[in-house]
Motif scaffolding. Sequence first.
Motif, PDB file in Angstrom:
ATOM      1  N   VAL A 293      39.445  26.138   5.108  1.00  0.00           N
ATOM      2  CA  VAL A 293      40.132  25.198   4.232  1.00  0.00           C
ATOM      3  C   VAL A 293      41.280  25.918   3.527  1.00  0.00           C
ATOM      4  CG1 VAL A 293      38.577  25.597   2.266  1.00  0.00           C
ATOM      5  CG2 VAL A 293      39.867  23.458   2.410  1.00  0.00           C
ATOM      6  N   GLU A 294      42.390  25.214   3.376  1.00  0.00           N
ATOM      7  CA  GLU A 294      43.505  25.717   2.574  1.00  0.00           C
ATOM      8  C   GLU A 294      43.196  25.434   1.108  1.00  0.00           C
ATOM      9  OE1 GLU A 294      48.170  24.768   1.530  1.00  0.00           O
ATOM     10  OE2 GLU A 294      46.980  23.389   2.752  1.00  0.00           O
ATOM     11  N   VAL A 295      43.302  26.443   0.251  1.00  0.00           N
ATOM     12  CA  VAL A 295      42.955  26.315  -1.165  1.00  0.00           C
ATOM     13  C   VAL A 295      44.151  26.709  -2.027  1.00  0.00           C
ATOM     14  CG1 VAL A 295      41.480  27.192  -3.018  1.00  0.00           C
ATOM     15  CG2 VAL A 295      40.510  26.751  -0.745  1.00  0.00           C
ATOM     16  N   PRO A 296      44.719  25.800  -2.827  1.00  0.00           N
ATOM     17  CA  PRO A 296      45.766  26.185  -3.775  1.00  0.00           C
ATOM     18  C   PRO A 296      45.219  27.188  -4.793  1.00  0.00           C
ATOM     19  CG  PRO A 296      45.672  23.787  -3.508  1.00  0.00           C
ATOM     20  CD  PRO A 296      44.445  24.347  -2.855  1.00  0.00           C
ATOM     21  N   VAL A 297      45.970  28.244  -5.067  1.00  0.00           N
ATOM     22  CA  VAL A 297      45.450  29.285  -5.961  1.00  0.00           C
ATOM     23  C   VAL A 297      45.214  28.755  -7.375  1.00  0.00           C
ATOM     24  CG1 VAL A 297      46.416  31.194  -4.649  1.00  0.00           C
ATOM     25  CG2 VAL A 297      47.785  30.138  -6.461  1.00  0.00           C
ATOM     26  N   ARG A 298      45.923  27.701  -7.776  1.00  0.00           N
ATOM     27  CA  ARG A 298      45.732  27.151  -9.128  1.00  0.00           C
ATOM     28  C   ARG A 298      44.345  26.530  -9.295  1.00  0.00           C
ATOM     29  NH1 ARG A 298      46.110  21.603  -8.903  1.00  0.00           N
ATOM     30  NH2 ARG A 298      46.977  20.792  -6.955  1.00  0.00           N
ATOM     31  N   THR A 299      43.634  26.285  -8.188  1.00  0.00           N
ATOM     32  CA  THR A 299      42.318  25.650  -8.244  1.00  0.00           C
ATOM     33  C   THR A 299      41.173  26.641  -8.115  1.00  0.00           C
ATOM     34  OG1 THR A 299      42.042  25.284  -5.844  1.00  0.00           O
ATOM     35  CG2 THR A 299      43.364  23.664  -7.059  1.00  0.00           C
ATOM     36  N   ALA A 300      41.466  27.927  -7.948  1.00  0.00           N
ATOM     37  CA  ALA A 300      40.455  28.890  -7.507  1.00  0.00           C
ATOM     38  C   ALA A 300      40.203  29.988  -8.533  1.00  0.00           C
ATOM     39  CB  ALA A 300      40.868  29.519  -6.179  1.00  0.00           C
ATOM     40  N   ALA A 301      39.015  30.565  -8.466  1.00  0.00           N
ATOM     41  CA  ALA A 301      38.634  31.711  -9.291  1.00  0.00           C
ATOM     42  C   ALA A 301      37.824  32.676  -8.439  1.00  0.00           C
ATOM     43  CB  ALA A 301      37.811  31.256 -10.497  1.00  0.00           C
ATOM     44  N   ARG A 302      37.782  33.923  -8.854  1.00  0.00           N
ATOM     45  CA  ARG A 302      36.976  34.907  -8.144  1.00  0.00           C
ATOM     46  C   ARG A 302      35.491  34.618  -8.359  1.00  0.00           C
ATOM     47  NH1 ARG A 302      39.890  39.265  -6.378  1.00  0.00           N
ATOM     48  NH2 ARG A 302      42.022  39.390  -7.192  1.00  0.00           N
ATOM     49  N   LYS A 303      34.716  34.769  -7.302  1.00  0.00           N
ATOM     50  CA  LYS A 303      33.272  34.612  -7.411  1.00  0.00           C
ATOM     51  C   LYS A 303      32.676  35.897  -7.963  1.00  0.00           C
ATOM     52  CE  LYS A 303      30.392  34.993  -3.932  1.00  0.00           C
ATOM     53  NZ  LYS A 303      29.411  35.977  -4.518  1.00  0.00           N
ATOM     54  N   PRO A 304      31.972  35.823  -9.094  1.00  0.00           N
ATOM     55  CA  PRO A 304      31.371  37.044  -9.632  1.00  0.00           C
ATOM     56  C   PRO A 304      30.274  37.582  -8.712  1.00  0.00           C
ATOM     57  CG  PRO A 304      31.403  35.275 -11.271  1.00  0.00           C
ATOM     58  CD  PRO A 304      31.739  34.658  -9.951  1.00  0.00           C
ATOM     59  N   GLU A 305      30.084  38.886  -8.752  1.00  0.00           N
ATOM     60  CA  GLU A 305      28.949  39.475  -8.052  1.00  0.00           C
ATOM     61  C   GLU A 305      27.661  38.936  -8.666  1.00  0.00           C
ATOM     62  OE1 GLU A 305      28.898  43.669  -7.763  1.00  0.00           O
ATOM     63  OE2 GLU A 305      30.990  43.830  -7.099  1.00  0.00           O
ATOM     64  N   GLY A 306      26.687  38.711  -7.837  1.00  0.00           N
ATOM     65  CA  GLY A 306      25.420  38.188  -8.339  1.00  0.00           C
ATOM     66  C   GLY A 306      25.325  36.681  -8.308  1.00  0.00           C
ATOM     67  N   LEU A 307      26.441  35.996  -8.054  1.00  0.00           N
ATOM     68  CA  LEU A 307      26.425  34.536  -7.907  1.00  0.00           C
ATOM     69  C   LEU A 307      26.489  34.223  -6.421  1.00  0.00           C
ATOM     70  CD1 LEU A 307      26.533  31.773  -9.378  1.00  0.00           C
ATOM     71  CD2 LEU A 307      29.032  31.916  -9.224  1.00  0.00           C
ATOM     72  N   SER A 308      25.486  33.528  -5.904  1.00  0.00           N
ATOM     73  CA  SER A 308      25.457  33.225  -4.471  1.00  0.00           C
ATOM     74  C   SER A 308      26.557  32.248  -4.101  1.00  0.00           C
ATOM     75  CB  SER A 308      24.096  32.635  -4.093  1.00  0.00           C
ATOM     76  OG  SER A 308      23.958  31.322  -4.629  1.00  0.00           O
ATOM     77  N   PHE A 309      26.916  32.242  -2.826  1.00  0.00           N
ATOM     78  CA  PHE A 309      27.902  31.266  -2.355  1.00  0.00           C
ATOM     79  C   PHE A 309      27.393  29.843  -2.556  1.00  0.00           C
ATOM     80  CE2 PHE A 309      29.512  34.914   0.202  1.00  0.00           C
ATOM     81  CZ  PHE A 309      30.842  34.848  -0.183  1.00  0.00           C
ATOM     82  N   GLU A 310      26.083  29.639  -2.366  1.00  0.00           N
ATOM     83  CA  GLU A 310      25.522  28.288  -2.522  1.00  0.00           C
ATOM     84  C   GLU A 310      25.656  27.801  -3.965  1.00  0.00           C
ATOM     85  OE1 GLU A 310      23.892  30.217   1.035  1.00  0.00           O
ATOM     86  OE2 GLU A 310      23.944  30.827  -1.074  1.00  0.00           O
ATOM     87  N   ASP A 311      25.289  28.652  -4.923  1.00  0.00           N
ATOM     88  CA  ASP A 311      25.413  28.256  -6.324  1.00  0.00           C
ATOM     89  C   ASP A 311      26.878  28.114  -6.727  1.00  0.00           C
ATOM     90  OD1 ASP A 311      22.689  28.225  -6.527  1.00  0.00           O
ATOM     91  OD2 ASP A 311      22.530  29.954  -7.877  1.00  0.00           O
ATOM     92  N   ALA A 312      27.724  28.998  -6.210  1.00  0.00           N
ATOM     93  CA  ALA A 312      29.149  28.913  -6.539  1.00  0.00           C
ATOM     94  C   ALA A 312      29.756  27.599  -6.065  1.00  0.00           C
ATOM     95  CB  ALA A 312      29.898  30.094  -5.917  1.00  0.00           C
ATOM     96  N   ALA A 313      29.359  27.154  -4.879  1.00  0.00           N
ATOM     97  CA  ALA A 313      29.899  25.896  -4.351  1.00  0.00           C
ATOM     98  C   ALA A 313      29.406  24.687  -5.121  1.00  0.00           C
ATOM     99  CB  ALA A 313      29.534  25.760  -2.873  1.00  0.00           C
ATOM    100  N   ALA A 314      28.266  24.815  -5.794  1.00  0.00           N
ATOM    101  CA  ALA A 314      27.711  23.699  -6.557  1.00  0.00           C
ATOM    102  C   ALA A 314      28.330  23.557  -7.937  1.00  0.00           C
ATOM    103  CB  ALA A 314      26.195  23.880  -6.690  1.00  0.00           C
ATOM    104  N   LEU A 315      29.191  24.478  -8.320  1.00  0.00           N
ATOM    105  CA  LEU A 315      29.739  24.485  -9.679  1.00  0.00           C
ATOM    106  C   LEU A 315      31.024  23.679  -9.900  1.00  0.00           C
ATOM    107  CD1 LEU A 315      29.388  28.131 -11.086  1.00  0.00           C
ATOM    108  CD2 LEU A 315      28.702  26.025 -12.219  1.00  0.00           C
ATOM    109  N   PRO A 316      32.028  23.751  -9.013  1.00  0.00           N
ATOM    110  CA  PRO A 316      33.385  23.398  -9.442  1.00  0.00           C
ATOM    111  C   PRO A 316      33.590  22.008 -10.030  1.00  0.00           C
ATOM    112  CG  PRO A 316      33.492  24.694  -7.449  1.00  0.00           C
ATOM    113  CD  PRO A 316      32.038  24.375  -7.672  1.00  0.00           C
ATOM    114  N   LEU A 317      33.443  20.948  -9.239  1.00  0.00           N
ATOM    115  CA  LEU A 317      33.780  19.623  -9.760  1.00  0.00           C
ATOM    116  C   LEU A 317      32.856  19.216 -10.903  1.00  0.00           C
ATOM    117  CD1 LEU A 317      34.779  16.476  -7.749  1.00  0.00           C
ATOM    118  CD2 LEU A 317      33.296  16.300  -9.714  1.00  0.00           C
TER     119      LEU A 317
END
Length: 307
Positions: free
Chosen positions: A105-129
């Motif tokens: 997926v193309e992601v505009p940088v204004r919409t994105a943040a670095r994923k902290p260590e210790g946060l799973s990809f699954e939990d990270a994807a469940a956060l944004p909206l």
Amino acid sequence: MKAIAYDHFGSADVLELKDLPDPHPGSDSVLVQVKSASLNPVDYKVREGYLQGVIDAVFPVVPGWDVAGVVVKAGLDTPEFAVGDEILAYARKDVISGGTLAELVEVPVRTAARKPEGLSFEDAAALPLAGLTALQTVRRAGVAAGSTVLIHAAAGGVGSYATQLAVLAGARVVGTASEGNHDYLRSLGAEPIAYGEGLVEAARALAPEGFDVILDFVGKGALDTVPQLLRAGGTAASITDPAARDEYGGQYVWVRPDAADLAELAQLAADGRLKVEVADLVELAQAADAYRTLEGGHVRGKLVVRP
């Protein structure tokens, strides 16, 4: 790349697993290999055509705005990120087309943040909206230490984040939910009450002088109780009902992508201060069935897709 897509508006039956061309990053975007994406109720409202005139669709549409993954290519001017960075994003664009239920997926940088260590990809994807909606609503409504807050749909995807954020802010939280979610709300720090008949009486028993803030994350007439439950000078806010603003002088919130807000949420989750509830993990080919489950209205937490 493989992606879930649809060529016209309709039910979940229009969703198909397709082979589509790989997207390319724009000058201020990055190309992300999707590790996880999550579903939101707005996705199927878009798919049914209800947001035409607000955000136009360009077919074929790949649904989804929530994503966590790895940068595989950077645009011409993206100093924020480099290839190999792990990020999460509320990747909403000006049109609805290239979403996150895909391998890339193309992601505009204004919409994105670095994923902290210790946060799973699954939990990270469940956060944004859902997380951003909760955070921005809590802030705009003025929730603060000492506030007494009533949250409608407090156990839902947005409401559970808002409940926790209000508690973290030092507020006392009363949350409406079905009986089966009352223990869950207590675990988040809220005092639960049931929906439906007797709600006003139950809420008044807990807050006889009324609530400083009422947050509506469900609609369906939840704001009808504002005149009975909101104290003088209090604030009502809703993500579904403009009456919060137009009739009660409060806030009507349409969530915005915000990299700083998202980074704050991600760090709270990584630190264990914000609980992320993942209801189920599904493969890309199962996305249509996952949407049918979501549309049933009885999912606690987020449905996460792993391409």
